[in-house]
Design a protein around this motif. Structure first.
Motif, PDB file in Angstrom:
ATOM      1  N   ASP A  87       0.837  -1.202   0.000  1.00  0.00           N
ATOM      2  CA  ASP A  87       0.000   0.000   0.000  1.00  0.00           C
ATOM      3  C   ASP A  87       0.869   1.248   0.000  1.00  0.00           C
ATOM      4  N   GLU A 112       0.572   4.054   1.418  1.00  0.00           N
ATOM      5  CA  GLU A 112       0.740   4.639   2.751  1.00  0.00           C
ATOM      6  C   GLU A 112       1.873   3.953   3.509  1.00  0.00           C
ATOM      7  N   ARG A 117       5.503   4.672   2.128  1.00  0.00           N
ATOM      8  CA  ARG A 117       6.096   5.951   2.496  1.00  0.00           C
ATOM      9  C   ARG A 117       7.016   5.822   3.702  1.00  0.00           C
TER      10      ARG A 117
END
Length: 212
Positions: A41, A43, A46
């Protein structure tokens, strides 16, 4: 201050939950279901660009600013530096901690992990070669650890982040086709570690979202 631990119920994940408990740091768990591909994912990427768990986010990092850390060894070093615990100040005393931490990351993890992988391979001809190769190397690594723990109470002398790193994988010894009865010094160390209340909390805290 609360650290968010992004993880799943794996040996590398357990290294960090044990360390957080031993260091008495407040934390919350955010599960990353690697069985469902959540490690990919955006998110999560990151904070963990290698799309591997675990990773942490510390809202009160250096200078009071948030910081994210990925890779379990880097996380252990960060937490030890942050708290001043389980990592000696002196360079001479610190060297064995770093040596055994790198030993775990470079071998005592990748090799037994391959044993687990090849146990699940369906094709007999593929499974046989992989299990023979990686089981032999895993047993060699346990022998190295046995020799070390025959002369020291803990992996690097005094208890340290190196113990948390190694414990994460020794915790899964049965899955890797290893009986600790064959390695009495390792078994003595393992029993001592698992008797520690903080280790028990770190090994039992729920870090996945699967039903029991």
């Amino acid at each position: 201050m609360t650290i968010t631990l992004h993880t799943w119920n794996t040996p590398n994940g357990r290294k960090i939950s044990v360390a957080l408990e031993e260091m008495a740091l407040p934390y919350t768990v955010k599960t990353v279901n690697i069985l469902a591909g959540e490690q990919h994912d955006p998110e999560f990427l990151r904070i963990s660009p290698n799309n591997r768990i675990p990773a942490i986010v510390d809202t009160e990092g250096p200078g009071g600013q948030p910081i994210s850390v990925f890779e379990s060894g880097a996380i252990l070093l960060y937490l030890a530096e942050k708290t001043g615990k389980f990592l000696p100040d002196g360079l001479r005393e610190r060297v064995p901690v770093l040596e055994w931490l790198m030993w775990q990351m470079g071998g005592f993890g990748p090799m037994p992990g391959q044993v687990h992988h090849f146990r699940g391979v369906e094709a007999e001809e593929d499974r046989r070669y992989g299990l023979k190769r990686y089981s032999a190397e895993t047993r060699r690594l346990y022998t190295v650890l046995e020799r070390r723990l025959s002369s020291t109470e803990f992996v690097a002398g005094d208890i340290s982040i190196a113990d948390f790193a190694v414990l994460g994988w020794a915790w899964r010894h049965e899955r890797h086709l290893i009986s600790l009865d064959e390695f009495p010094a390792v078994k003595r160390w393992y029993d001592v570690m698992c008797a520690r209340p903080a280790v028990q909390r770190g090994l039992s805290v729920k870090i996945d979202d699967l039903k029991e």
